[in-house]
Scaffold this active site. Structure first.
Site, PDB file in Angstrom:
ATOM      1  N   THR A  33       0.848  -1.199   0.000  1.00 14.66           N
ATOM      2  CA  THR A  33       0.000   0.000   0.000  1.00 14.66           C
ATOM      3  C   THR A  33       0.881   1.245   0.000  1.00 14.66           C
ATOM      4  O   THR A  33       1.970   1.243   0.583  1.00 14.66           O
ATOM      5  CB  THR A  33      -0.904  -0.017   1.246  1.00 14.66           C
ATOM      6  OG1 THR A  33      -1.811  -1.120   1.137  1.00 14.66           O
ATOM      7  CG2 THR A  33      -1.713   1.268   1.389  1.00 14.66           C
ATOM      8  N   GLY A  34       0.392   2.307  -0.649  1.00 12.01           N
ATOM      9  CA  GLY A  34       1.141   3.567  -0.691  1.00 12.01           C
ATOM     10  C   GLY A  34       1.402   3.970  -2.130  1.00 12.01           C
ATOM     11  O   GLY A  34       1.038   3.250  -3.068  1.00 12.01           O
ATOM     12  N   GLY A 105       1.020   4.980   5.561  1.00 13.83           N
ATOM     13  CA  GLY A 105      -0.299   4.945   4.924  1.00 13.83           C
ATOM     14  C   GLY A 105      -1.340   4.222   5.752  1.00 13.83           C
ATOM     15  O   GLY A 105      -2.413   3.874   5.253  1.00 13.83           O
ATOM     16  N   GLU A 111      -0.225  -5.145   6.118  1.00 11.08           N
ATOM     17  CA  GLU A 111       1.069  -5.255   5.431  1.00 11.08           C
ATOM     18  C   GLU A 111       1.993  -6.238   6.140  1.00 11.08           C
ATOM     19  O   GLU A 111       2.689  -7.036   5.503  1.00 11.08           O
ATOM     20  CB  GLU A 111       1.733  -3.877   5.349  1.00 11.08           C
ATOM     21  CG  GLU A 111       1.033  -2.936   4.385  1.00 11.08           C
ATOM     22  CD  GLU A 111       1.568  -1.510   4.422  1.00 11.08           C
ATOM     23  OE1 GLU A 111       1.401  -0.804   3.427  1.00 11.08           O
ATOM     24  OE2 GLU A 111       2.142  -1.104   5.454  1.00 11.08           O
TER      25      GLU A 111
HETATM   26  C1  5RP Z   1       1.594   2.197   4.103  1.00 15.42           C
HETATM   27  C2  5RP Z   1       3.070   2.060   4.036  1.00 15.42           C
HETATM   28  C3  5RP Z   1       3.740   2.589   2.806  1.00 15.42           C
HETATM   29  O1  5RP Z   1       4.367   1.541   2.166  1.00 15.42           O
HETATM   30  C4  5RP Z   1       4.742   3.633   3.203  1.00 15.42           C
HETATM   31  O2  5RP Z   1       4.049   4.648   3.931  1.00 15.42           O
HETATM   32  C5  5RP Z   1       5.436   4.242   1.997  1.00 15.42           C
HETATM   33  O3  5RP Z   1       4.493   4.955   1.246  1.00 15.42           O
HETATM   34  P1  5RP Z   1       4.914   5.733  -0.074  1.00 15.42           P
HETATM   35  O4  5RP Z   1       5.323   4.704  -1.076  1.00 15.42           O
HETATM   36  O5  5RP Z   1       3.645   6.476  -0.470  1.00 15.42           O
HETATM   37  O6  5RP Z   1       6.024   6.675   0.295  1.00 15.42           O
HETATM   38  O7  5RP Z   1       3.713   1.550   4.909  1.00 15.42           O
HETATM   39  O8  5RP Z   1       1.104   1.801   5.357  1.00 15.42           O
END
Ligand code: 5RP
Length: 261
Positions: A33-34, A105, A111
């Site tokens: 996610t993200g 996120g 995750e």
């Molecule tokens: C979501 C996460 C994401 O992988 C992490 O926040 C990185 O996000 P991004 O790719 O938008 O920088 O752990 O819970």
């Protein structure tokens, strides 16, 4: 296709594109996610549509599930898939041992369950996520709403005896209300600045009543793929002890953006 990708999006796209090369026909793949993971889902969708790649994706959030459907990646729940070949996900920070902070996120619970149920975890990131020591990014922990203020107080008390540089704990908000995760929980962000012993912290946090899971991923990540806006990609494999630098002169084609049609 947005021809004018920002440097950071180019870096994320390249890491994601390279990581999807690890996906083989017939694999069951955890979908992170993200924003970086979203690129990966799009790249995987492109392979499904263009090459007829057969995969089952296990999404780690409702957002990712929706994107996977939009781009044509078949999905299943973890209980249906049971064990996965590979998970590809982003991270907020990774250290030289490939320990991670995740949960920016708010999807850290699913995750971590999905990554742990996988033979291999690959993290995709831009270079800004690489740190000498974890902790500059606030460490998210997921807590149940019941008695969350008590859980917060217990976390604060526990932090006093640990090797961290700062000890502020804040409830993550979504506007005027607490942010609610996919599992109907809250997120506390631990502003620690530097975590001296991530392994110890991860263990101790999960002993606190009300804490469901923490965003420290210790000994879970196997490979990190780091993208750079200028086309460089570094693949670091902690088990093989290898670091390989490559160039990828590829930009997203229109096909990658099936969800934006
Ligand atoms: C979501 C996460 C994401 O992988 C992490 O926040 C990185 O996000 P991004 O790719 O938008 O920088 O752990 O819970």
């Amino acid at each position: 296709m947005p021809a004018d990708l920002s440097p950071i999006d180019k870096a994320k796209f390249l890491a994601a594109k390279r990581a999807t090369e690890f996906v083989e026909d017939g694999m069951k793949v955890g979908l992170g996610t993200g924003s970086t993971a979203a690129w990966m889902v799009r790249c995987l969708g492109e392979r499904v549509r263009e090459e007829g790649l057969r995969v089952i994706g296990v999404p780690t959030s409702t957002r990712t599930a929706q994107l996977a459907r939009q781009v044509g990646v078949p999905i299943a729940t973890l209980d249906e898939a049971k064990w996965l070949d590979l998970t590809i996900d982003g991270a907020d920070e990774f250290d030289p041992d490939l320990n991670l902070i995740k949960g920016g996120g708010a999807a850290l619970l699913q995750e971590k369950i999905v990554a742990t149920a996988s033979d291999q975890m690959i993290v995709i990131a831009d270079a800004a996520k690489e740190v000498a020591a974890l902790g500059a990014f606030p460490l998210p922990i997921e807590v149940i709403p019941f008695g969350w203020q008590t859980s917060k107080a217990l976390v604060e008390e526990m932090l006093v005896s640990l090797d961290v540089m700062s000890r502020d704990v804040t409830l993550r908000m979504n506007g005027a209300a607490p942010l609610v995760t996919d599992e109907s929980n809250y997120i506390l962000d631990l502003h620690l600045k530097r975590i001296g012993n991530p392994r110890q912290l991860a263990l101790v946090l999960n002993q606190i009543p009300g804490v469901v899971e923490n965003g420290l991923f210790i000994d879970i990540c196997d490979i990190v793929v780091i993208g750079h806006a200028d086309g460089r990609v570094r693949v670091k494999d902690i088990n093989a002890g290898s670091v390989e630098d490559e160039r990828m002169d590829v930009l997203p084609t229109d096909n990658v953006f099936a969800d934006l049609d």
